[in-house]
Write a protein that holds these residues in place. Structure first.
Motif, mmCIF file in Angstrom:
data_model
loop_
_atom_site.group_PDB
_atom_site.id
_atom_site.type_symbol
_atom_site.label_atom_id
_atom_site.label_comp_id
_atom_site.label_asym_id
_atom_site.label_seq_id
_atom_site.Cartn_x
_atom_site.Cartn_y
_atom_site.Cartn_z
ATOM 1 N N SER E 34 0.724 -1.221 -0.076
ATOM 2 C CA SER E 34 0.103 0.035 -0.015
ATOM 3 C C SER E 34 0.855 1.199 0.033
ATOM 4 C CB SER E 34 -1.132 -0.150 1.218
ATOM 5 O OG SER E 34 -0.149 -0.247 2.440
ATOM 6 N N THR E 36 2.645 4.269 0.881
ATOM 7 C CA THR E 36 2.975 4.668 2.452
ATOM 8 C C THR E 36 3.938 5.696 2.291
ATOM 9 O OG1 THR E 36 2.617 2.523 3.055
ATOM 10 C CG2 THR E 36 4.139 3.813 4.308
ATOM 11 N N SER E 48 2.278 8.215 7.292
ATOM 12 C CA SER E 48 0.906 7.894 6.506
ATOM 13 C C SER E 48 0.853 6.621 5.639
ATOM 14 C CB SER E 48 0.420 9.250 6.007
ATOM 15 O OG SER E 48 0.580 10.198 6.679
ATOM 16 N N SER E 49 -0.111 5.956 5.758
ATOM 17 C CA SER E 49 -0.011 4.620 5.170
ATOM 18 C C SER E 49 -1.871 4.467 4.633
ATOM 19 C CB SER E 49 0.490 3.538 5.633
ATOM 20 O OG SER E 49 0.324 2.257 4.666
ATOM 21 N N LYS E 63 -1.455 -0.068 10.058
ATOM 22 C CA LYS E 63 -0.440 0.221 9.179
ATOM 23 C C LYS E 63 0.635 0.883 10.069
ATOM 24 C CE LYS E 63 0.511 -0.916 6.029
ATOM 25 N NZ LYS E 63 0.622 -0.579 4.617
ATOM 26 N N THR E 74 6.079 2.593 9.877
ATOM 27 C CA THR E 74 5.103 2.106 9.128
ATOM 28 C C THR E 74 6.058 1.142 7.800
ATOM 29 O OG1 THR E 74 3.317 2.400 7.501
ATOM 30 C CG2 THR E 74 5.188 4.125 7.595
ATOM 31 N N SER E 76 5.778 -1.185 3.770
ATOM 32 C CA SER E 76 5.031 -1.663 2.839
ATOM 33 C C SER E 76 5.618 -2.701 2.130
ATOM 34 C CB SER E 76 4.814 -0.484 1.628
ATOM 35 O OG SER E 76 3.905 -0.710 0.612
#
Lengths: 225, 225, 225, 225, 225, 225, 225
Positions: E34, E36, E48-49, E63, E74, E76
């Protein structure tokens, strides 16, 4: 085609037909060894092995081995493999005497060899290329056991391993008598081995008797006499 | 085709014919080594090895090794492999003296080397590319043993390994006399080696005698003298 | 075709011809190294190695190494491999002094390196890509030994390894005199190296003398002077 | 065709030409790194490395590392590999201080890194994809060393590794003066790096001086000032 | 053709071009994760993800992770890999508190994760298929670090990993202001993520502030409010 | 073509697309298992698994397992793999009680299983071919978690794994009501499983309730009654 | 095509279809074993196995094994594998008596064997090529369990493994009566085995009874009488 592929690359795994190819191939190695016979009656067991005709100046290889006072063994296949298995058997017999102070019984001895051989089909790069015939006397009487590269063991009154094993077995089955004497058994084994190997052969014999519980290798001369 | 495939990729496993391809290939390496002979009579054993013709400014390689006072050895195949096996033999002989305070007997010595070589066919990436001939004197008299890459050992009165082994063996078999002298044996070995290698060769000899139980390397000059 | 296949995949195993392909390939790496010569007389041994022409601002690589007061070494092949072997030699010499309080003799030193190199042909992923020439003085006098990637060692009075080794060896064999002086030997080595490398080369030399039992690297200037 | 095959499958083994393919491939990884220069005079050594132009919001990667008070290092190749080697160097320097209570000398430091890199060519799955340049001051004065993925180390007055190393080296060789000042050296390195990378580049520099025996990273601003 | 071959069979080794194919492939796994984002100003850092749109009855995956009071992370890529790395980070932070009784600093934390990831490129069967962004506050202020599967770490003020990372990064670079507020940063990240993922997305945020040195996950509602 | 190749030979490595092929294949194994559903409301969680129609004389396999008093589990995929995972869960629960003297919480339990499954994707020959659904009650209330062969875990109110999982999930999503009773949930699961498996099926159910914090397997008869 | 490829090379990994090829192949090995039946009523369990017709002079292999006083076992597949599993079972039963001083219960015994077999599908080169049927009596009454090479175990009232298992199972299912006597069960098993193997067979039987909780092998004569 799939089988040699599979066999040649990762031979320890099963073939799609569920066969352990390396164990099958190891049996081929046994099938090239010298013709070797085990015979049992209630009174005795005889193990006989053809000493492959050697060139002059070369002593024939020892084919009959005393494992302990009451047990003898012979084998067929890769000589280095046979010798290593004989060493294992002798060690097992000595360890048993040290720990329990009694002669090792035939079930313990042959089951131990089976486990040893079997472990080489599960964990290592190749199984042994040799089959062994054990002849011994214990509390249960005279016993004759054959152990294969896969660790399978068989009990019986007559075994043949090595070259022309199938043909020699026919001769043994035909000539076998439960009440034969040691001399008759030796003669039968000699005939069977010579029959499949094209005549006069040098053969080593070993015998264990129920009454003495002693295994002895028979001098070559004594046999011919 | 299947055999070289199988051989080239996972050579430790059996071929479908039940052969250990790497052991067979290792024997090819032995077959490229210098022609090497062992000869035995009741009174002595001689080991002789051709010293491959070397270029000028290069000392010929040592081919006859004293293992212990009463045992000598020679070998053929990869030089690095032969040397490592000679080291193993010397160590075994010294260990035996340390532990038992007696010279090592030939059965223990040769059986130990067999096990060492055999283990390399079961557990490691390649077997040794060398065969060894041992000549020694112990309680059982003069003994001559050949050990192969597979760990198989042979006893006898005459062995040839290395290049042209088969042809040289013919010469040995023809010329062998049980009652020959050391000088005659040296002459026989020399003839056999030179016969197959196309004339005059540099040859090293070693001899162990029953009466002295001493192994000695023969100076090259002494031989020619 | 079978050979590169076999070589490329499982190169430690024997080829069907009984050759150790990786050892052969490692020798190819040696054959790309700088031309390196060892020469011995009764009075001294000289080791000389071309310092490959380097670009400006780059110090020439050290090619002659003192192993101990009485031993020097040079090598050809992968530099990282040569350096690791030099370290092994120095360690062995120091250990010997610590344990026995005497300078290491040449047989122990060269045999130890042989075993080290040989073990890499049996147990690991690749043999060393380097050959070493040792020059030393011990109780037996001046000694010159060459050790190959297979662990084979050679004794002699003249060795050449590295690029154009065969051609340079011819020059050495022609020019060699048992009674030459150190200066003549240096001149001979220089001529041989420059002859095969197309003229004026930077060459490092090291010499060990029988009377002093001391190894010394010769300053480049001293040579030219 | 044989080479990529061999390289792609079992790349640690030698190719038939005797090359260590993975080491060659690792050098390709170094050749993609940022252009990095080491320069040495009697009075100082400078290491300079282009900081690859980064996008906005990304801090430039650190390219010049202090190993100890008297040694600095830079590298080119896989960043993860460079960082791991820098850690190894720092650890070695600290260990030396702990054990000997003296700053580590350049030979011990660079030889240790060589051995570390070399061991990855013998025992593990891949060699490091990074070359390192060390600049330091010890009892022997100012020293500049380059170490390659194979563990080979070079000493000299000028090295270039990374992208366009050959072209930048030409510029260095042309502009090098033994008596230049630190400022002139920085200008030369800057010109060389910018010349091959197409103009204005961000470059990090580090300098070690003979008189202070101190290594210091130069602030980017200081350089431009 | 050579590259996928090489990659598919022994992917840890270098390709002929000097690339670590498995690391490249692992980055592909990250590129499917996702979107990120990490953003940093002097006063705070925001991570932020996107929470990938999930079907009904399924809780969105977490996340944004708190590593310690002052650090958040976070990631990915493969979820199992991200989670394992988060566990490693939390353990490292706790261990540091236990041993030193101080909060772990960002350099130690990120360098430790780099080493952990790097070791998987040298010794094991596969590198991690995940990249991590760390946001923390320590003595040096607010810090934002991205660590890749190869163990490379980057410092900066803005990072994007995961799906459409390049496009989202453009939006971030355009919208970034050094003096923006937390609310503006959240709005920027939201716009960037939604811009590349086609509209309204569920997004998790975490923030660490310079004044409090506290990391807090922002409740989804709080964001929308 | 590249993907199955890569998958069939060294399946643990990434494909060029960055996928872990063996994990994908393991999910195929899960997709052949019996249809298995987990459903959660605030008051309870239900796990239901079709008992694959068995021949006569064969007892249906147990599909619903009590892990601890407050947790139940079900799984789909290779039965041997499911059973081993169930054992792991039971051990973890018992260990927790022994060490902390409290029932294990759902996060610790499911995270531990995730790590266990994940480690098999990094270090061993194959990942597990099974997915697990956990239903439990702890301080945070009723919880429902699904864990995949990659070690990924999901929280939610409705999961379906095994054969026809996608179709059954549609039925669950349509029929789900947050305020349904246990009886309604059982009916929904039954309808969903029977709908995709073509009618009347034998189904095992297990329920854990918020008020009792007790998990109980529901007798098949009780369900039908 | 993809499946045998994958199977032949790295058979432990999943095929693209998510199947464990080696486990499937191992089941083929079981399918070549002698026809073997387990039958259970409330009062007793019978295990019966055809003793493959052997040649004269060979004792039939033991097919029914006492594991402990209250448990018997039989198996089909590779004899070496069956024997090793029987040894494991006997050891487990003895260990249980030593540790808990009570006879082992059937769940513990069969679950232990399942785990043992399962571990060979995760960590080793091949799974066992054998299935086992256990018949025992414990606190829960008479129990009959079949365990497969994958470690899956089944409970039920009737099992057939080995050659022609499917056909023999049909006969068992047709003839089975919950209230049959031991004699009727033996007759049913005999008919089923002889029906698929073409007439009169030698069959070994073992029985465990609910009232005595004793397992006994039935003498072949006793069966025929």
């Amino acid at each position: 085609m799939a089988v040699p592929e599979s066999g040649g690359r990762m031979p320890y795994f099963y073939t799609p037909e569920g066969r352990l190819a390396q164990v099958d191939f190891a049996l081929q190695a046994v099938g090239r060894g010298s013709t070797t016979i085990g015979l049992k009656s209630k009174e005795f067991a005889i193990i006989s092995s053809q000493v492959k005709p050697t060139r002059s100046l070369l002593e024939p290889a020892e084919k009959i081995f005393e494992i302990d006072e009451h047990v003898g063994a012979t084998g067929s296949g890769y000589i280095g493999d046979v010798n290593t298995l004989i060493d294992e058997l002798r060690l097992a017999a000595q360890r048993h005497r040290l720990v329990y102070d009694t002669p090792i019984d035939m079930v313990t001895l042959s089951r131990g060899l089976s486990q040893y051989l079997h472990s080489f089909t599960m964990y290592t790069v190749r199984p042994f290329g040799a089959s062994i015939i054990l002849a011994g006397a214990d509390e249960l009487g005279i016993q004759l056991v054959q152990i294969d590269p896969s660790g399978t063991n068989f009990k019986g009154s007559g075994f043949v391993i090595g070259q022309y094993a199938d043909e020699a077995l026919e001769a043994i089955k035909t000539g076998y008598r439960p009440d034969m004497t040691v001399e008759q058994a030796i003669a039968l084994n000699t005939t069977a081995i010579e029959g499949v190997n094209g005549g006069k052969s040098q053969i080593e014999h070993g015998v264990v008797r129920a009454n003495t519980k002693r295994f002895e290798r028979l001098a070559l001369a004594a046999v011919e006499g």
